[in-house]
Design an enzyme around this catalytic site. Structure first.
Site, PDB file in Angstrom:
ATOM      1  N   GLY B  29       0.760  -1.091  -0.213  1.00 16.15           N
ATOM      2  CA  GLY B  29       0.188  -0.163  -0.302  1.00 16.15           C
ATOM      3  C   GLY B  29       1.416   1.412   0.277  1.00 16.15           C
ATOM      4  CB  ALA B  30       4.424   1.775  -1.640  1.00 14.37           C
ATOM      5  NE  ARG B 103     -11.980   5.983  10.964  1.00 11.98           N
ATOM      6  CZ  ARG B 103     -11.760   6.641  12.073  1.00 11.98           C
ATOM      7  NH1 ARG B 103     -13.667   7.353  12.609  1.00 11.98           N
ATOM      8  NH2 ARG B 103     -11.097   6.859  12.866  1.00 11.98           N
ATOM      9  CG  ASP B 172      -4.772   4.875  19.098  1.00 15.22           C
ATOM     10  OD1 ASP B 172      -4.802   3.021  18.734  1.00 15.22           O
ATOM     11  OD2 ASP B 172      -5.072   5.040  18.965  1.00 15.22           O
ATOM     12  CG  HIS B 196      -6.275   0.979  16.554  1.00 16.67           C
ATOM     13  ND1 HIS B 196      -5.623   2.352  16.930  1.00 16.67           N
ATOM     14  CD2 HIS B 196      -6.304   1.661  14.763  1.00 16.67           C
ATOM     15  CE1 HIS B 196      -5.210   3.262  16.168  1.00 16.67           C
ATOM     16  NE2 HIS B 196      -5.775   2.815  15.067  1.00 16.67           N
TER      17      HIS B 196
END
Lengths: 328, 335
Positions: B29-30, B103, B172, B196
Site C-alpha cells: 500500500g506504499a 474513513r 494511540d 484500536h
C-alpha cells in the site's frame, strides 16, 4: 527555538515536508499555510508528540498571520511538472504565487530566512529578491533557493555506480542553477575521490542534471519528486536551524552572490562572471550566509565547459524572473 | 524524552548502528496516503537496508522518488504486474501493511471492514506464501478485525507464529502523549492498551508518574485519545484520515522491531495474540510487549495498579473486541 512557516503545506511536497519539520526538535512553532486542505493536514500532524506547536492557516485572508512572527519561511507552493515539461513551463503560474507569498513575508516578517523550493528556482529566487528589494528589506544573506536535492542525488547516483561508496557521507559540490544543464556537479571535487572514466563522468553528470525528469517520467503524470524533495528541504531547513543556533554548517544553495562579494570571486572567475545569482556551497551561520565556501580545488576541463553552458542558460532564467517583477 | 524515541535520523551522515544487518522492509500500500510518507521515513532509517514498495498503481513513481534519497537502502517499486507482490515480499524481515481505504466523516473504522477485510486477507495470503517468517505490522483498519483475519490466513497456511503478527496501535500512544503534553507541558510516554477503535482504546494515565488529573480532565482526555482519529477525519472533511501522523507511528513501531532485532531491549505496546483475557473469550489484546529478533519476546499483563476507572474501560472494551474478532475470524472462514 525556531518558528517555521511552510507555504504550500497541503501539497505533494508540503505534506511530507511538514511532517519532517514536526519531527525536528529545533522547531517550536510550525505554521502551515495553503489555499486548500490545510486544516486537515494541521490536525493530522499536530497529533505527533514533539515540541512544535502546529497552527494552520487557510486561504489568502490568513496569509499575513501565517507569516507573522516567523524565523524561517519555506516555500514549496505551486504546480509540479508533467512528463515532457521543463521547469520553465511552470513559470507563468508559479511566478505569481511566489511573488504574492514573498510580499507577505516582507510585510510581516522581513527578517525571516526564506527558502524557495517552487520551480523554476532559477527564476523564482530572483523574483523573491526583486520583491524584497522593492520593499527595502532585501538581505542577500537570508534568501535561498533550495538545491539540496541535486546534491543528494549526486551522492546517491555515485553510489549506484560505485556500490562501495558511502552515499550518505559523500559530498559532491553542485553549482550553477537548479534545472537541467544549469546544474553542474563537480565530481572531480567530491569529498572522497571517485574514480570515473570520461564516459561515466558524462553519464553521471547527465543523470544528476535530469534526475528530476527521471521521477516525473516514472510518475507518469502523477507529479514530480515530492518525498525526496521533502527530505532535501527538511535537511536544508535543519542545517539552517542548526546554523541559527550557532553551528557552522555547509550546505549548497542558490543565492545572491552579493551575500559574500569576496567569497564570490572564485566562482565568478570560474565562469559565473557577473551573474547576480548562482548555486554555491554555503557556510551557514546565525545570520544566514556566513560566507561562500571555497570549492577546495580546480574544476576539471569537462566541468569548466559545463559551467559555461550553465551560465548562458542561467542568465536568461534570472532575467525572466527579474523582468516578471519589474514589469508587473 | 523524545530524542530516545526518535525513529528517524535525518541525513544519516554517520551512524554507529550495525548497518551490516540485512533488513528488508516491504510496504504494502506504499503509494497511498499513509504508504508514501511511511516509505519516506523508512528510507531515512539507517537500519533499513532494502525497501520493497508494493501497491496496485503508482509505486514505480514513488520508488523512483524515494530512491533518490542518499541513505543506505535500495528501493524497488512493484505493482501486480510480473509477480510484483511476490518480489516485494521476497526476503522481507518486516512487512508493513497500510493498504486499504480510509474513513470519511461519520464512518467508524468498522465501516471499512467490507473493503479492507478482503485486501488484508489477500495480502496476508501472499505473505504466508512468500515470507512466512516476516513480522507483519498491520495498519489497515479496522485493526481489531484485520489482525484476526491475518492470523486465520496464516493458520490455514500452517505458518502461523503468534510472535510475528502485530496490529499497530502506536498512533494511540503518540496521541495520548501529545494530548497530555498539551495539557501539562510534559512529554512522557502514556501506555495505551485494549484495541484500536473508539472505546476499545484505553489510555492508562494512572501509569504516568506525577500526572494529576481531575475526573473531568481524565474523562475528557480519555475521550480525546479514543476519538483522536475522528478528529482528523473531521478536519480533513472528506479528504481522508490520519496519514502523516500514522506514517510516523508506523515507522516508529517498525524501528522498535529493527532495534530489537539488533539486540536492544525494547518495550512496546501492540495488538497481539494473548491469553490475558482468555477467560473472557478474547484472543487478541493490545498490551505491554517485550520485543526481540523473533518479534514478541514476552507479552506482559496490564499493571496491577491501574485505576478503577481504567478497569472499567477494560470491561467495556471486551465485548467490542470480541465482536470485532469474531467478525474477522468468520470472514476468513467464509471467504
Amino acid at each position: 527555538m525556531v518558528a517555521v512557516a511552510v507555504l504550500g503545506a497541503a501539497g505533494g511536497i508540503g505534506q511530507p515536508l511538514s511532517l519532517l519539520l514536526k519531527l525536528n526538535a529545533n522547531v517550536t512553532k510550525l505554521h502551515l499555510y495553503d489555499i486548500v486542505n490545510v486544516p486537515g493536514v494541521g490536525a493530522d500532524i499536530s497529533h505527533i508528540a514533539t515540541n512544535a506547536e502546529v497552527k494552520s492557516f487557510l486561504g489568502a485572508g490568513q496569509l499575513a498571520q501565517a507569516v507573522s512572527g516567523i524565523d524561517l519561511a519555506i516555500i514549496p507552493a505551486g504546480v509540479p511538472r508533467k512528463p515532457g515539461m521543463t521547469r520553465d513551463d511552470l513559470f507563468k503560474i508559479n511566478a505569481g504565487i511566489v511573488k504574492t507569498l514573498v510580499e507577505a513575508i516582507a510585510d510581516n516578517s522581513p527578517r525571516a530566512f526564506i527558502a524557495v523550493i517552487s520551480n523554476p528556482v532559477n527564476s523564482t529566487v530572483p523574483i523573491a529578491a526583486e520583491v524584497l528589494k522593492a520593499k527595502g528589506v532585501f538581505d542577500p544573506q537570508r534568501l535561498f533557493g533550495v538545491t539540496t536535492l541535486d546534491v543528494v542525488r549526486a551522492s546517491r547516483f555515485v553510489r549506484d555506480l560505485r556500490p562501495s561508496a558511502d552515499a550518505a557521507a559523500l559530498r559532491v559540490p553542485v553549482i550553477g542553477g537548479h534545472s537541467g544543464n544549469t546544474i553542474v556537479p563537480l565530481l572531480s571535487l567530491a569529498s572522497t575521490p571517485v574514480d570515473l572514466s570520461a564516459e561515466e563522468t558524462k553519464e553521471l553528470t547527465h543523470r544528476i542534471q535530469f534526475g528530476g525528469d527521471e521521477v516525473v517520467k516514472a510518475k507518469d503524470g502523477a507529479g514530480s519528486a515530492t518525498l525526496s524533495m521533502a527530505y532535501a528541504g527538511a535537511r536544508f531547513a535543519d542545517s539552517l536551524m542548526r546554523a541559527i543556533k550557532g553551528e557552522t554548517v555547509v550546505e549548497p544553495a542558490f543565492i545572491s552572490l552579493a551575500a559574500d562579494t569576496e567569497g564570490a570571486q572564485e566562482i565568478r572567475q570560474l565562469g559565473a562572471g557577473d551573474l547576480e545569482f548562482f548555486a554555491v556551497p554555503v557556510e551557514l551561520g546565525p545570520t544566514g550566509v556566513k560566507r561562500i565556501a571555497p570549492l577546495g580545488g580546480e574544476p576539471s576541463e569537462f566541468e569548466r565547459v559545463a559551467i559555461g553552458v550553465a551560465v548562458g542558460a542561467l542568465a536568461t532564467n534570472i532575467a525572466t524572473g527579474v523582468n516578471f517583477v519589474q514589469n508587473a | 524524552m523524545f530524542a530516545t524515541r526518535n525513529a528517524v535520523k535525518l541525513g544519516a551522515r554517520s551512524f554507529s548502528t550495525g548497518a551490516t544487518l540485512q533488513s528488508k522492509v516491504a510496504v504494502l500500500g506504499a503509494a497511498g496516503g499513509i504508504g508514501q510518507p511511511l516509505s519516506l521515513l523508512l528510507k531515512a532509517n539507517p537500519r533499513v537496508t532494502e525497501l520493497g514498495l508494493y501497491d496496485i498503481h503508482n509505486t514505480p513513481g514513488v520508488a523512483a522518488d524515494v530512491g533518490h534519497i542518499n541513505t543506505l537502502s535500495t528501493v524497488t517499486g512493484y505493482t501486480a504486474k510480473d509477480d510484483g507482490l511476490k518480489k516485494a515480499l521476497t526476503g522481507a524481515e518486516l512487512v508493513v501493511i497500510p493498504a486499504g481505504v480510509p474513513r470519511k466523516p461519520g464512518m467508524t473504522r468498522d465501516d471499512l471492514f467490507n473493503t479492507n477485510a478482503g485486501i488484508v486477507r489477500d495480502l496476508a495470503k501472499a505473505c504466508a506464501e512468500t515470507c512466512p517468517e516476516a513480522k507483519l505490522l498491520i495498519i489497515s483498519n479496522p485493526v481489531n478485525s484485520t489482525v484476526p483475519i491475518a492470523t486465520e490466513v496464516f493458520k490455514k497456511a500452517n505458518v502461523y507464529d503468534a510472535k510475528r503478527i502485530f496490529g499497530v496501535t502506536s498512533l494511540d500512544l503518540v496521541r495520548a502523549s501529545r494530548f497530555v503534553g498539551e495539557k501539562t507541558g510534559s512529554v512522557g510516554e502514556v501506555p495505551v492498551v485494549g484495541g484500536h477503535a473508539g472505546v476499545t482504546i484505553i489510555p492508562l494515565f494512572s501509569q504516568v508518574p506525577g500526572l494529576q488529573l481531575s475526573d473531568a480532565e481524565r474523562d475528557a482526555l480519555t475521550h480525546r485519545v479514543q476519538f483522536g482519529g475522528d478528529e482528523v477525519v473531521k478536519a480533513k472533511d472528506g479528504a481522508g484520515s490520519a496519514t502523516l501522523s500514522m506514517a510516523y507511528a508506523g515507522a516508529r513501531f517498525a524501528d522498535s522491531l529493527l532495534r530489537a532485532a539488533a539486540g536492544e531491549d525494547v518495550l512496546e505496546w501492540a495488538f497481539v495474540r494473548t491469553d490475558l483475557f482468555k477467560k473472557e473469550g478474547l484472543e487478541f489484546f493490545s498490551t505491554y510487549v517485550k520485543l526481540d529478533k523473533n518479534g514478541v519476546k514476552e507479552v506482559l499483563p496490564l499493571p496491577s495498579n491501574i485505576s478503577a476507572y481504567e478497569q472499567e474501560l477494560v470491561q467495556k472494551a471486551i465485548p467490542e473486541l470480541k465482536k470485532s474478532e469474531a467478525k474477522g475470524v468468520s470472514f476468513v472462514a467464509g471467504n
